[in-house]
Design an enzyme around this catalytic site. Structure first.
Site, PDB file in Angstrom:
ATOM      1  N   TYR A 152     -54.780  38.064-105.572  1.00  0.00           N
ATOM      2  CA  TYR A 152     -54.184  36.725-105.525  1.00  0.00           C
ATOM      3  C   TYR A 152     -52.678  36.864-105.427  1.00  0.00           C
ATOM      4  CZ  TYR A 152     -52.875  31.972-106.919  1.00  0.00           C
ATOM      5  OH  TYR A 152     -52.340  30.703-106.954  1.00  0.00           O
ATOM      6  N   LYS A 181     -44.040  35.585-113.989  1.00  0.00           N
ATOM      7  CA  LYS A 181     -44.607  35.663-115.335  1.00  0.00           C
ATOM      8  C   LYS A 181     -43.614  36.245-116.370  1.00  0.00           C
ATOM      9  CE  LYS A 181     -49.255  34.986-113.693  1.00  0.00           C
ATOM     10  NZ  LYS A 181     -49.587  35.240-112.280  1.00  0.00           N
ATOM     11  N   ASP A 225     -47.046  43.367-105.109  1.00  0.00           N
ATOM     12  CA  ASP A 225     -46.986  42.139-105.888  1.00  0.00           C
ATOM     13  C   ASP A 225     -47.199  42.479-107.362  1.00  0.00           C
ATOM     14  OD1 ASP A 225     -47.179  39.674-107.040  1.00  0.00           O
ATOM     15  OD2 ASP A 225     -48.740  38.904-105.704  1.00  0.00           O
TER      16      ASP A 225
HETATM   17  C1  LIG Z   1     -49.703  34.502-110.931  1.00  0.00           C
HETATM   18  C2  LIG Z   1     -49.606  35.295-109.679  1.00  0.00           C
HETATM   19  C3  LIG Z   1     -48.971  34.813-108.514  1.00  0.00           C
HETATM   20  C4  LIG Z   1     -48.515  33.391-108.385  1.00  0.00           C
HETATM   21  O1  LIG Z   1     -47.536  33.046-109.290  1.00  0.00           O
HETATM   22  P1  LIG Z   1     -47.283  31.494-109.636  1.00  0.00           P
HETATM   23  O2  LIG Z   1     -46.079  31.515-110.509  1.00  0.00           O
HETATM   24  O3  LIG Z   1     -48.528  31.014-110.304  1.00  0.00           O
HETATM   25  O4  LIG Z   1     -47.047  30.790-108.332  1.00  0.00           O
HETATM   26  C5  LIG Z   1     -48.794  35.681-107.459  1.00  0.00           C
HETATM   27  N1  LIG Z   1     -49.237  36.942-107.508  1.00  0.00           N
HETATM   28  C6  LIG Z   1     -49.863  37.442-108.598  1.00  0.00           C
HETATM   29  C7  LIG Z   1     -50.296  38.870-108.605  1.00  0.00           C
HETATM   30  C8  LIG Z   1     -50.086  36.635-109.704  1.00  0.00           C
HETATM   31  O5  LIG Z   1     -50.754  37.118-110.758  1.00  0.00           O
END
Ligand SMILES: *Cc1c(COP(=O)(O)O)cnc(C)c1O
Length: 457
Positions: A146, A282, A241
């Protein structure tokens, strides 16, 4: 024990009238576990309290940001002090520079950082930057990873290997997802096939440093290093990511864990690789909306105002949000990571023992201090991961998810708030200490029995 959920229930009814599904992010609606989602009123350390006064051990931790636990006095103090000086200026503030420096200090390949407000923006901008830098259009992603909810990344696998992707959500045009190719995780041959099929066309491969959004899926030994090699051989960029793993699994994210070779009972890792663009979120906001992308000076020079790749944000680098993130990052020292690792080891071990005790078949996936469980007999279900667990999204979907609601609600009644889906990682904080362990220990036996007794619908 049955929870008193009178106020949460009333608020949820009101919420469903005012807000689609009653929530501002889908998983909060408890769709896959059923029941009333508690409306939370406060948090302290490892615990959160709902509007009916129920206190839960929190295994969600804001989906990752609350590495230090809720309401850390120094973070709250820094934010209160910043608030007293003004909420937003739309001009530069010194804390932005300090946070960018802190990120670059920790992740060696990063020379420059651009701050944004959400992980979605960070990955969306990383993709645009990769396209602007390489002059190519196609992007490769892995099924089950994701990367936020931008159109091009909400793509689902097409009908065959190396074919263009299909929309993964209503409202996403095929014209956009046709620029994305989705391949199975841990499948390097599939990545090679894409490059063979589309020579000179792939701008970037984006991957979670370690997948943590389909539950945890452990990267095969050496997977990230081989992936980086293949990507670089073809003149494309690797986007790592780390929105979830960054500064949570360790001081330099999962990339840093792989370079240092710490395994913590997770997969075998190999260093010796670098990504071209890293994305964070995060933890770097400490619970406030901050995310970032970082790369070399050469690549970042393509971003506006220096370069031709446009990106902007009214609230980017907001001083209050950045203050929370900077305070969190500065406090996240070796002692904090050790405390989180110790908590993760204890809790993961306790859950395994409780499942073993009742004869439940399951697998635990783990990368550093992040872990998750899948119910079922891996051999019968065809899991092929090195640890006996699922190795990609198709295998992850093949688990006894129908046991999870029973397990989840028994834990909730025992005062433990787990992620409300079988396909999410469990999160610990540095405040998950003795009282947390006692709560966990007390809640687990009944919940393991409930999981074992559950029957498929
Ligand atoms: C949470 C998440 C996102 C998206 O971040 P948001 O602040 O919710 O838009 C993108 N990549 C990863 C790996 C994530 O866990």
């Amino acid at each position: 024990m049955t929870l008193n959920e009178q106020h949460s229930s009333e608020w949820f009814t009101r919420a469903q009238a005012a807000i689609p599904g009653g929530v501002n992010s889908p998983v909060r609606a408890y769709g896959s576990v059923g029941g009333v989602p508690p409306f939370l009123a406060s948090g302290k350390g490892a615990f959160v309290t709902d509007v009916d006064g129920n206190e839960y051990l929190d295994m969600v931790c804001g989906w990752g940001p609350m590495l230090l636990g809720h309401g850390h006095p120094e973070v709250i103090g820094a934010v209160q002090e910043a608030v007293s000086r003004g909420l937003s200026f739309g001009a530069s503030s010194t804390v932005e520079v300090e946070l960018a420096e802190e990120i670059a200090r920790r992740v060696e390949p990063i020379e420059q950082v651009r701050l944004v407000s959400t992980g979605t923006e960070a990955t969306m901008t990383a993709i645009r930057l990769a396209r602007g830098y390489t002059g190519r259009d196609l992007v490769v992603k892995f099924a089950g990873c994701y990367h936020g909810h931008s159109d091009g990344l909400l793509a689902a696998a097409g009908s065959g290997l190396a074919t263009l992707a299909l929309p993964g959500s209503a409202g996403v045009p095929e014209a956009i997802t046709s620029q994305t190719i989705v391949v199975p995780y841990n499948d390097l041959d599939a990545v090679r096939a894409v490059f063979a099929e589309h020579p000179g066309k792939v701008a970037a491969v984006i991957t979670e440093a370690a997948p943590a959004n389909m539950g945890i899926v452990e990267p095969d030994a050496g997977f990230n290093r081989s992936l980086a090699e293949i990507v670089h051989e073809h003149g494309a960029l690797l986007i790592c990511d780390e929105v979830l793993t960054g500064f949570r699994t360790g001081p330099a994210g999962w990339w840093g864990e792989e370079q240092s070779g710490r395994t913590l009972g997770g997969p075998e890792v190999s260093g010796g690789w670098t990504a071209d663009i890293y994305t964070f979120g995060k933890v770097i906001g400490g619970g406030m909306p901050v995310a970032a992308l970082g790369s070399t000076r050469e690549i970042m020079a393509k971003l506006a105002p220096q370069g031709p790749v446009y990106q902007a944000g009214t609230l980017s680098g907001n001083p209050i949000a950045v203050t929370a993130g900077l305070a969190t990052m500065r406090l996240a020292d070796a002692g904090v990571y050790e405390a989180v690792d110790v908590a993760a080891n204890s809790i993961a071990g306790m859950v395994c023992s409780a499942f073993d005790e009742v004869g439940l078949a399951y697998s635990m996936q783990r990368v550093g201090n992040l872990f998750s469980f899948a119910f079922g007999d891996g051999e019968a279900l065809g899991w092929t991961g090195a640890n006996g667990g699922p190795r990609n999204e198709a295998e992850v979907k093949n688990q006894e998810t129908w046991r999870y609601p029973a397990f989840f609600h028994a834990m909730l009644e025992g005062g433990v708030s787990l992620p409300p889906s079988a396909f999410e990682a469990w999160f610990c904080s540095a405040e998950h200490g003795d009282r947390a362990m006692e709560r966990m220990e007390a809640a687990l036996p009944a919940a393991a029995r409930a999981a074992a007794a559950a029957t498929a619908a």
